[in-house]
Design an enzyme around this catalytic site. Structure first.
Site, PDB file in Angstrom:
ATOM      1  N   ARG A 126       0.831  -1.208   0.000  1.00 55.22           N
ATOM      2  CA  ARG A 126       0.000   0.000   0.000  1.00 55.22           C
ATOM      3  C   ARG A 126       0.863   1.254   0.000  1.00 55.22           C
ATOM      4  NH1 ARG A 126      -4.032   0.914   4.488  1.00 55.22           N
ATOM      5  NH2 ARG A 126      -2.322   0.203   5.785  1.00 55.22           N
ATOM      6  N   SER A 141       7.217  -4.793   7.612  1.00 53.84           N
ATOM      7  CA  SER A 141       6.794  -5.711   8.680  1.00 53.84           C
ATOM      8  C   SER A 141       7.602  -7.002   8.712  1.00 53.84           C
ATOM      9  CB  SER A 141       5.304  -6.018   8.525  1.00 53.84           C
ATOM     10  OG  SER A 141       4.565  -4.828   8.533  1.00 53.84           O
ATOM     11  N   ASP A 186       5.002  -2.841  11.682  1.00 53.10           N
ATOM     12  CA  ASP A 186       3.549  -2.672  11.776  1.00 53.10           C
ATOM     13  C   ASP A 186       3.052  -2.725  13.218  1.00 53.10           C
ATOM     14  OD1 ASP A 186       4.172  -5.364  12.003  1.00 53.10           O
ATOM     15  OD2 ASP A 186       2.437  -6.068  10.877  1.00 53.10           O
TER      16      ASP A 186
END
Length: 908
Positions: free
Chosen positions: A530, A594, A648
């Site tokens: 994203r 992450s 994250d």
């Protein structure tokens, strides 16, 4: 014909739907199926008379209830020991068992089994082929269990009516169920088995006992409860056995002691004794059966016939215009189209009418709400009659037992098995209540058999799942081990050796509300990537606005080269900047990455190792921020100010910290599993300085990689680990995260299927496929709102042809796997909150944990079990759980904003 008045009989029929005027017509239509207690007491008396007739030498030849002596003369007393073989013929599968009974004072036993199909050519061929097949299967089983060098006693469970003159002999009276084997009726089945076994020179077994499955049920329950002296099967077939006084059995010599009598009560009424209770529908069903005029009682109460009985009733009602606007569908005209599973599902009143409507629509019946109420009522009346008739016959047996013992009041146990009893939502309760009404002088315990025909399918299931049931003491050990690993990872000498890495993030504060501006955020952590534009406003109208675009990362990029991966990321960023019209702006950027990284500052992160299926080369040991900057330079279209590389989990904590200043812990419970928290600088030996706090990314997924929790890992965990992309790594994550729970379930299902406990012993091609059982299916299957029929539908979508029994087991397996995951995650989190409490030096800690992840958010029970476990293991901590809103996107922007704020404060 017995008819009963309408008004009294509405009482006790537990259908909650209000009956409308047409439904009252339906109710009156069903009068002949509704039996009062006076009628049931009369049935009870008739059955008692049939029992006496069956026990008499002179009257037995004409008796329909055959009262067959089994030559089983006693129940288990706990002194049994040794190793035995058992074979079980009577259902859709043939099973072979190895049973070990231990003389350890605890009546413990161990059972290993294997199931074999019973093809039509065997069940409807000739006798020699049948017994050769049994012998071949037993030989195969003994070879797989390495038993061919042993001489072992064998018990033969043969679930068909036999006349026995001794324990190891039985002459078949008639085939039942779907068996129609030629040349076996009126012959000794034990002799036939022995002849077949003699062809196998490599095995040496001694057939010591021929046992009916009903007797097996009584014996299994008798092993656990020595009061058990009755066995009852109520499933596709029905039968009962009980311990009779020898002095009453004139068919067998001797007056001392007792012997188990196999009643074969399914034939009760074959002489017309129940004709006044049989309805036109019973007669029509009988005429269309494989054995007209036989097993009439069984046809009124067993699950093999109840669905068909419902179909015949609905067909007539429809023809008379009472249902479905009088339109007769093909389904109503097709024999066997309505099965017992449909009847059971339609009687789940908690589901309202949804199940009924769904099933009827699936049969192309398109019902109105009134039709659904009426059909549900028909199902209720039919299954109610089944339970009541079964209760009347059982009450006759219990009364005989009490009278034999000359007791005014008797306490006893009934061992019980069968799909109708186990899976129908109301049958067991109705049976229990009716028995207690009919024999108030008997205190009856109903004990569900754990696999009567083979000694303990339930025990095998329990044995498979027992390692997942972690007691409080074990969870406290896990908590303490996690605490020790957290402490060790913070030490300077642990660097490079600690499994729980305790990585400094250089995030030294949480949001204070003054953050503002435009920020870019990148989020890489799974199969999607994203790019976000985040606008943060401060002051009284404080807000966060986000715009984002999602891009796929193909497998060839995930597992290609590092340069290809980062070039793909930069291409996605370029598309987003173009789309948002901000390609010329040099915005501060937070990069949510992450994966485990070792950071030397907030904008430098060296990849420790890939997880989650990524395998891009030339990345491990490299600074991912430098790799991103180089890829931006290669493209030469735009420039960005990369302020922070973010995990994250840290983003989750920061997002919740923006709403609640008391949030100093972040938890991810989704595809992966991780935790971060704000640690006192004085405790972080590898970072200079003692003032303030810094967020530590624990990377706790690797907890246990040093073997410290091997004692709680099961064989299924090891199989999942060995088949993963990173064997031996992330062991705690593989027990607690969504990426692996479905695979653990699949491994258990394979094992249970091999044992013959699931899917008729057949391992389908779909079950062999790694990854077929995704964790989302656990969440769906464990939903409290989901009926067994819907669970079965999910399994069928996965290519797993399941029964209702299979659905119950699968749901239980999913439950223990997800519960263990939540409990282990809770134990780890309890270690973190306790450390926070001790850091602050307070008696009682109040703290908020920011949480994200699909497992926590979507699983119906995970979050509850997790919270309860933390409360149990950290009783001095009051923990509030706050769901994070986009920790990896919004959180990255907030970290970048906080870093900018702290940087500006530092400059001033």
């Amino acid at each position: 014909m017995y008819f009963v008045s309408y008004r009294p009989l509405t009482k006790g029929i537990d259908c909650p739907q209000k009956l409308t005027a047409p439904s009252l017509q339906v109710d009156r239509y069903l009068y002949p199926l509704r039996l009062s207690d006076d009628v049931l007491l009369d049935v009870m008396a008739r059955f008692q008379a049939e029992m006496v007739k069956g026990l008499g030498r002179d009257t037995n030849p004409t008796a329909t209830v055959k009262m067959l002596p089994s030559f089983v003369r006693s129940l288990p007393d706990g002194s049994e020991k040794g190793e035995f073989l058992a074979v079980d013929l009577g259902g859709s599968q043939f099973r072979a068992h190895q049973v070990k009974v231990f003389d350890d004072g605890r009546q413990s036993s161990q059972l290993e089994s294997k199931s074999y199909p019973t093809p039509k050519e065997v069940t409807q061929g000739n006798g020699a082929e049948l017994f050769d097949y049994i012998a071949d299967c037993l030989s195969d089983f003994m070879e797989t269990r390495n038993l061919k060098n042993k001489k072992l006693p064998l018990g033969f469970t043969f679930s068909f009516p036999c006349r026995q003159t001794k324990l190891e002999e039985g002459v078949l009276l008639a085939w039942t169920k779907h068996f129609r084997v030629r040349g076996v009726q009126d012959t000794d089945v034990v002799s036939s088995l022995r002849r077949a076994l003699q062809k196998h020179q490599d095995i040496d077994v001694d057939v010591l006992a021929l046992v009916n499955d009903t007797v097996g049920t009584m014996m299994t329950c008798g092993y656990d409860d020595q009061r058990c002296e009755v066995g009852l099967i109520i499933g596709t077939g029905t039968n009962a056995c009980y311990m009779e006084e020898m002095r009453h059995i004139s068919l067998v010599e001797g007056d001392e002691g007792r012997m188990c009598i196999n009643t074969e009560w399914g034939a009760f009424g074959d002489d017309g004794a129940l004709d006044d209770l049989r309805t036109e529908f019973d007669r029509e069903l009988d005429l269309g059966s494989l054995n007209p005029g036989k097993q009439l009682f069984e046809k009124m109460i067993s699950s093999l016939y109840l669905g068909e009985l419902v179909r015949l009733i609905l067909l007539k009602m429809t023809k008379e215009g009472l249902l479905f606007n009088g339109k007769v569908s093909t389904a109503l005209l097709t024999k066997g189209k309505i099965e017992m599973k449909h009847v059971s599902a339609m009687e789940k009143y908690k589901e309202g009418l949804s199940n009924t409507k769904e099933i009827l629509t699936g049969l192309n019946l398109f019902p109105s709400e009134e039709d659904c109420v009426a059909v549900q009522h028909v199902c209720t009346i039919v299954s109610f009659r089944s339970a009541n008739l079964c209760a009347a016959a059982l009450a006759a047996i219990l009364t005989r037992l009490r009278e034999n013992k000359k007791l005014l009041r008797m306490r006893t146990t009934v061992g019980i098995d069968g799909g109708l009893y186990k899976t129908h939502p109301k049958f067991a309760k109705r049976l229990h209540k009716a028995v207690r009404r009919l024999v108030p002088t008997c205190d009856v315990r109903f004990l569900l058999s754990a696999g009567g025909s083979g000694r303990g399918a339930r025990r095998r299931l329990d044995a498979a799942l027992a390692p997942f049931l972690l007691p409080p003491g074990t969870l406290r050990e896990v908590r303490d081990k996690m605490r020790a690993e957290l402490e060790y990872g913070l030490k300077r000498e642990a660097q490079g050796k600690a499994t729980v890495k305790m990585l400094p993030t250089y995030v030294c504060g949480t949001p204070d509300g003054t953050e503002k501006g435009k920020f870019l955020a990148l989020d890489l952590g799974g199969t999607n990537f994203r790019v976000l534009l985040v606008k943060i406003k401060s002051g009284r109208r404080r807000s966060v606005q986000m715009y984002n675009k999602i891009f796929a990362i193909p497998l060839e990029i995930m597992q290609g080269t590092g340069e290809e991966l980062f070039d793909h990321i930069v291409q996605c960023i370029a598309e987003f900047l173009e789309y948002m019209g901000i390609k010329g702006a040099r915005l501060p950027l937070g990069f949510t990455f992450s994966f485990p990284c070792r950071q030397a500052s907030i904008d430098k992160g060296t990849l420790v190792g890939w997880t989650k299926g990524f395998k891009a080369t030339d990345c491990e040991g490299e600074d991912v921020v430098d790799m991103l900057r180089e890829a931006i330079r290669r493209r030469n279209e735009f420039d960005l100010d990369i302020v922070a590389v973010v995990n994250d989990t840290v983003g989750t904590m920061m997002t919740c910290g923006y709403e609640d200043p008391n949030c100093e812990i972040g938890l991810i419970a989704g595809t992966g599993s991780n935790v971060c928290y704000m640690e006192d600088m004085k405790n972080i030996e590898i970072v200079e300085g003692n003032e303030g706090k810094m967020c530590i990314n624990t990377e706790w997924g690797a907890f246990g990689d040093n073997g410290c929790i091997d004692y709680i890992r099961t064989k299924y965990d090891r199989e999942v680990d060995e088949g993963s992309l990173n064997p031996g790594k992330q062991r705690y994550e593989k027990m607690t995260s969504g990426m692996y729970l479905g695979e653990i379930v699949r491994q258990i299902l394979i094992d249970l299927t091999k044992q013959g406990l699931l899917f008729r012993g057949h391992i389908s091609e779909s079950l062999r496929k790694r990854g077929i059982f995704e964790t989302k299916f656990l969440s769906q299957i464990e939903s409290d709102r989901l009926a067994l029929l819907q669970v079965r539908r999910i399994l069928q979508q996965l290519g797993l042809d399941s029964t209702c029994d299979d659905s119950i087991i699968v749901k239980e397996v999913c439950g223990v796997v997800s519960t263990r995951a939540a409990r282990l995650c809770g134990a780890g989190l309890a270690a973190v909150v306790e450390k926070k409490r001790e850091n602050r030096g307070v008696e009682r800690l109040q703290i908020t944990v920011g949480v994200d992840g699909t497992l926590y958010k979507l699983h119906p029970h995970f979050s509850t079990v997790l919270r309860e476990t933390v409360k149990e293991l950290a009783p001095q901590c009051d923990v509030t759980f706050m769901l994070s809103e986009d920790g990896s996107g919004k959180g990255a922007a907030l970290i970048t904003a906080v870093a900018k704020r702290l940087h500006n404060v530092g400059q001033k």
